[in-house]
Design a protein around this motif. Structure first.
Motif, mmCIF file in Angstrom:
data_model
loop_
_atom_site.group_PDB
_atom_site.id
_atom_site.type_symbol
_atom_site.label_atom_id
_atom_site.label_comp_id
_atom_site.label_asym_id
_atom_site.label_seq_id
_atom_site.Cartn_x
_atom_site.Cartn_y
_atom_site.Cartn_z
ATOM 1 N N ASP A 1 40.869 4.694 39.469
ATOM 2 C CA ASP A 1 39.419 4.529 39.599
ATOM 3 C C ASP A 1 38.932 5.398 40.760
ATOM 4 N N LEU A 2 38.212 6.453 40.436
ATOM 5 C CA LEU A 2 37.819 7.444 41.436
ATOM 6 C C LEU A 2 36.746 6.915 42.381
ATOM 7 N N ASP A 3 36.888 7.225 43.672
ATOM 8 C CA ASP A 3 35.930 6.810 44.697
ATOM 9 C C ASP A 3 34.804 7.840 44.772
ATOM 10 N N ARG A 4 33.702 7.552 44.097
ATOM 11 C CA ARG A 4 32.576 8.493 44.057
ATOM 12 C C ARG A 4 31.728 8.457 45.320
ATOM 13 N N GLU A 5 31.885 7.417 46.132
ATOM 14 C CA GLU A 5 31.024 7.243 47.300
ATOM 15 C C GLU A 5 31.705 7.624 48.603
ATOM 16 N N THR A 6 32.842 8.290 48.517
ATOM 17 C CA THR A 6 33.537 8.687 49.726
ATOM 18 C C THR A 6 32.669 9.591 50.610
ATOM 19 N N THR A 7 32.830 9.449 51.903
ATOM 20 C CA THR A 7 32.174 10.358 52.857
ATOM 21 C C THR A 7 33.216 11.217 53.571
ATOM 22 N N GLU A 8 34.413 11.275 53.007
ATOM 23 C CA GLU A 8 35.487 12.097 53.555
ATOM 24 C C GLU A 8 35.024 13.548 53.677
ATOM 25 N N ALA A 9 35.204 14.133 54.848
ATOM 26 C CA ALA A 9 34.761 15.509 55.075
ATOM 27 C C ALA A 9 35.420 16.457 54.088
ATOM 28 N N GLY A 10 34.609 17.268 53.420
ATOM 29 C CA GLY A 10 35.123 18.258 52.485
ATOM 30 C C GLY A 10 35.404 17.733 51.100
ATOM 31 N N ALA A 11 35.261 16.429 50.888
ATOM 32 C CA ALA A 11 35.521 15.861 49.559
ATOM 33 C C ALA A 11 34.395 16.239 48.598
ATOM 34 N N TYR A 12 34.750 16.397 47.327
ATOM 35 C CA TYR A 12 33.771 16.724 46.294
ATOM 36 C C TYR A 12 33.871 15.660 45.206
ATOM 37 N N PRO A 13 32.939 14.683 45.200
ATOM 38 C CA PRO A 13 33.109 13.485 44.363
ATOM 39 C C PRO A 13 32.734 13.643 42.895
ATOM 40 N N VAL A 14 32.175 14.782 42.498
ATOM 41 C CA VAL A 14 31.896 15.000 41.074
ATOM 42 C C VAL A 14 33.165 15.605 40.473
ATOM 43 N N VAL A 15 34.131 14.746 40.228
ATOM 44 C CA VAL A 15 35.470 15.199 39.888
ATOM 45 C C VAL A 15 35.937 14.473 38.634
ATOM 46 N N LEU A 16 36.779 15.144 37.871
ATOM 47 C CA LEU A 16 37.441 14.461 36.767
ATOM 48 C C LEU A 16 38.951 14.506 36.985
ATOM 49 N N LEU A 17 39.561 13.391 36.692
ATOM 50 C CA LEU A 17 41.012 13.276 36.673
ATOM 51 C C LEU A 17 41.378 13.122 35.209
ATOM 52 N N SER A 18 42.026 14.115 34.663
ATOM 53 C CA SER A 18 42.237 14.183 33.223
ATOM 54 C C SER A 18 43.689 13.856 32.885
ATOM 55 N N THR B 1 33.972 14.297 30.330
ATOM 56 C CA THR B 1 33.226 14.943 31.404
ATOM 57 C C THR B 1 31.903 14.223 31.624
ATOM 58 N N THR B 2 31.233 13.858 30.533
ATOM 59 C CA THR B 2 29.992 13.079 30.652
ATOM 60 C C THR B 2 30.258 11.738 31.320
ATOM 61 N N LYS B 3 31.333 11.074 30.923
ATOM 62 C CA LYS B 3 31.630 9.768 31.518
ATOM 63 C C LYS B 3 31.874 9.899 33.014
ATOM 64 N N ASN B 4 32.606 10.911 33.435
ATOM 65 C CA ASN B 4 32.851 11.120 34.862
ATOM 66 C C ASN B 4 31.564 11.491 35.593
ATOM 67 N N PHE B 5 30.751 12.333 34.980
ATOM 68 C CA PHE B 5 29.502 12.760 35.600
ATOM 69 C C PHE B 5 28.541 11.572 35.761
ATOM 70 N N THR B 6 28.389 10.775 34.708
ATOM 71 C CA THR B 6 27.472 9.635 34.797
ATOM 72 C C THR B 6 28.038 8.529 35.690
ATOM 73 N N ASP B 7 29.356 8.441 35.782
ATOM 74 C CA ASP B 7 29.971 7.508 36.723
ATOM 75 C C ASP B 7 29.604 7.886 38.154
ATOM 76 N N TYR B 8 29.657 9.174 38.437
ATOM 77 C CA TYR B 8 29.240 9.670 39.761
ATOM 78 C C TYR B 8 27.775 9.346 40.030
ATOM 79 N N LEU B 9 26.905 9.624 39.062
ATOM 80 C CA LEU B 9 25.477 9.362 39.269
ATOM 81 C C LEU B 9 25.214 7.883 39.502
ATOM 82 N N GLY B 10 25.904 7.031 38.751
ATOM 83 C CA GLY B 10 25.689 5.599 38.889
ATOM 84 C C GLY B 10 26.180 5.043 40.210
ATOM 85 N N LYS B 11 27.304 5.549 40.704
ATOM 86 C CA LYS B 11 27.892 5.005 41.928
ATOM 87 C C LYS B 11 27.331 5.643 43.196
#
Length: 372
Positions: free
Chosen positions: A295-312, A195-205
Motif C-alpha cells: 500500500d503506497l504512501d501517497r502523503e509522504t513528505t520525504e525529501a525528494g520523494a515522488y508520490p505519483v508512482v506505480l508499483l507494478s 495507472t488510472t487507479k494509482n493516479f486517482t489513489d494519489y489524488l484521493g489521498k
C-alpha cells in the motif's frame, strides 16, 4: 489492440515487506524443458511460446524482458499484449494468458482474488513486484515548459473544477510563468487501467479533499478526452492544445511534465523519487506469503520523494497443469526480477531496480513455480 512480440535479440539489466528500491493452464502452446534451480532463466534449455497481457505502463519493460529472455533461450517466443491492467487480470483469471502484468494488485472488490485462486487450482496466486516507475503528469501548453502543481490543484483540473490555464490556483503555484487564457483539456484513460487507479489513489489521498472519488481502474469523471492505453494518452496530449494527462514516465517522450508538491518542495518525476515512496510504504495486510502487495504512501513528505508512482506486479500461478508452461513462466518471471532483467528494464523504461532484498524474496517465490 497491439501485441509486443520480440524474438532472439539480446538486451545488454519489510516492516513486513521491507520493500525498498535502489535509484494454471491455458493460453499458450509450449514444448519446453523443465527448468530447475534457483533463479533459473532457462539458459538455452527452454522452447515454446509464452503469452502474457496487461499493464501498458509495463510495455517497454516487457519488451526488454522478452528480448533478453529470448536471447538466452532462442527457442522461445514471448508475446505480451499491453491491453491495460484490468483486462490483463481478467485474461489471466479466465485462463487466456499464462501471466499478467498489473499496476495494481488483485482485489476481491470484484472477486479478482477469488477468481485468480480458482484459476490456479485453489492455490493463492503469485504477485511479485517487478516494475517501479513514476507516473508523469504530462502537458502540452505553448510557451510553458514546466509547471509546479499540488495534488489539490491537479485534482481540481481532472475533476473539471479548474478549467482554464490562467486560473488563480495555477498562477499561485507558478509565480512568473506566462500562463495563457486557454481552456484546459484533461486527457484520461478510456480503458480500465492500473495507472488510472494509482493516479486517482494519489489524488484521493494527497488532494486535501479535492478528489472525492474512490481509486478505481476506470476513470470516474465524465468530460475531457478519453484515450486507450498509455500510448493513446500520450498521442492525445501531444496532438492537442492546452492538454494535460497522466502516463508512465517512460513514455512521456518530449512532453513537458509537472513537478508535484511534496511537503514544501516541488519534485519532478524520477525513478529515484519513486523508489523513496515505495521504501516508506507498508505491506498490504492479510496477504499470503506468495503475495508481495504494497500500500503506497501517497502523503509522504520525504525529501525528494515522488508520490505519483506505480508499483507494478507480475501475476501467475504457483503450479500449472503443464510442465512446459510451468517452466516457461518460471524462467521468464525469474529473468524479470533478476539483476539482469531489472537492469534491462531500467535502461529501456527508466524504471527503478528492485532492492536486492525484495528481488531475493520475489525470486524465491518464482523459483517455487512447478507443474502439478
Amino acid at each position: 489492440m497491439t501485441t509486443t512480440s520480440i524474438r532472439r535479440a539480446i538486451v545488454p539489466g519489510i516492516a513486513a515487506l521491507a520493500l525498498a528500491l535502489s535509484a494454471c493452464g491455458a493460453g499458450n502452446e509450449t514444448a519446453a524443458s523443465d527448468g530447475t534451480g534457483s533463479g533459473d532463466t532457462g539458459s538455452g534449455s527452454l522452447t515454446g511460446t509464452l503469452a502474457g497481457a496487461g499493464s501498458s505502463a509495463q510495455e517497454k519493460a516487457q519488451e526488454a524482458w522478452a528480448t533478453g529472455f529470448q536471447g538466452l533461450n532462442d527457442g522461445v517466443t514471448i508475446t505480451y499484449d499491453p491491453v491495460g491492467s484490468g483486462d490483463g487480470r481478467t485474461n489471466f483469471i479466465s485462463g487466456g494468458v499464462s501471466f499478467a502484468g498489473s499496476d495494481s494488485y488483485l482485489s476481491d472488490d470484484e472477486g479478482e482474488l477469488t477468481g485468480a485462486k480458482e484459476r490456479c487450482g485453489g492455490e493463492d496466486p503469485i504477485e511479485v513486484p517487478a516494475y517501479v516507475s513514476p507516473i508523469a503528469v504530462v502537458f502540452n501548453l505553448e510557451g510553458v515548459d514546466s509547471l509546479n502543481l499540488s495534488a489539490k490543484t491537479i485534482a481540481q483540473i481532472f475533476d473539471g473544477k479548474i478549467t482554464n490555464w490562467d486560473d488563480p490556483a495555477i498562477k499561485a503555484e507558478n509565480d512568473g510563468a506566462s500562463l495563457p487564457d486557454l481552456a484546459i483539456t484533461p486527457v484520461h484513460r478510456a480503458d480500465d487501467s492500473g495507472t488510472t487507479k494509482n493516479f486517482t489513489d494519489y489524488l484521493g489521498k494527497a488532494g486535501e479533499g479535492a478528489w472525492t472519488y474512490e481509486a478505481e481502474d476506470a476513470f470516474p469523471v465524465e468530460g475531457g478526452e478519453a484515450a486507450d492505453g498509455t500510448s493513446g494518452v500520450i498521442t492525445a496530449v501531444t496532438q492537442g492544445k492546452g492538454t494535460i494527462g497522466y502516463a508512465d514516465e517512460s513514455q512521456a517522450g518530449g512532453l513537458s511534465v509537472v513537478s508535484v508538491k511534496v511537503g514544501e518542495e516541488y519534485v519532478a518525476p524520477s525513478a529515484e523519487g519513486a523508489a523513496k515512496v515505495v521504501a516508506v510504504s507498508p505491506a498490504t495486510e492479510g496477504r499470503p506469503e506468495v503475495d508481495m502487495a504494497v500500500d503506497l504512501d501517497r502523503e509522504t513528505t520525504e525529501a525528494g520523494a515522488y508520490p505519483v508512482v506505480l508499483l507494478s506486479y507480475l501475476i501467475a500461478c504457483q503450479t500449472y497443469d503443464s510442465a512446459d508452461e510451468a517452466a516457461l513462466v518460471k524462467g521468464y518471471l525469474a529473468y524479470a526480477v533478476s539483476d539482469e532483467g531489472q537492469s534491462a528494464a531500467s535502461e529501456n523504461a527508466g524504471s527503478a531496480a528492485l532492492d536486492p532484498a525484495v528481488a531475493e524474496r520475489a525470486q524465491g517465490i518464482v523459483d517455487a513455480i512447478s507443474a502439478k
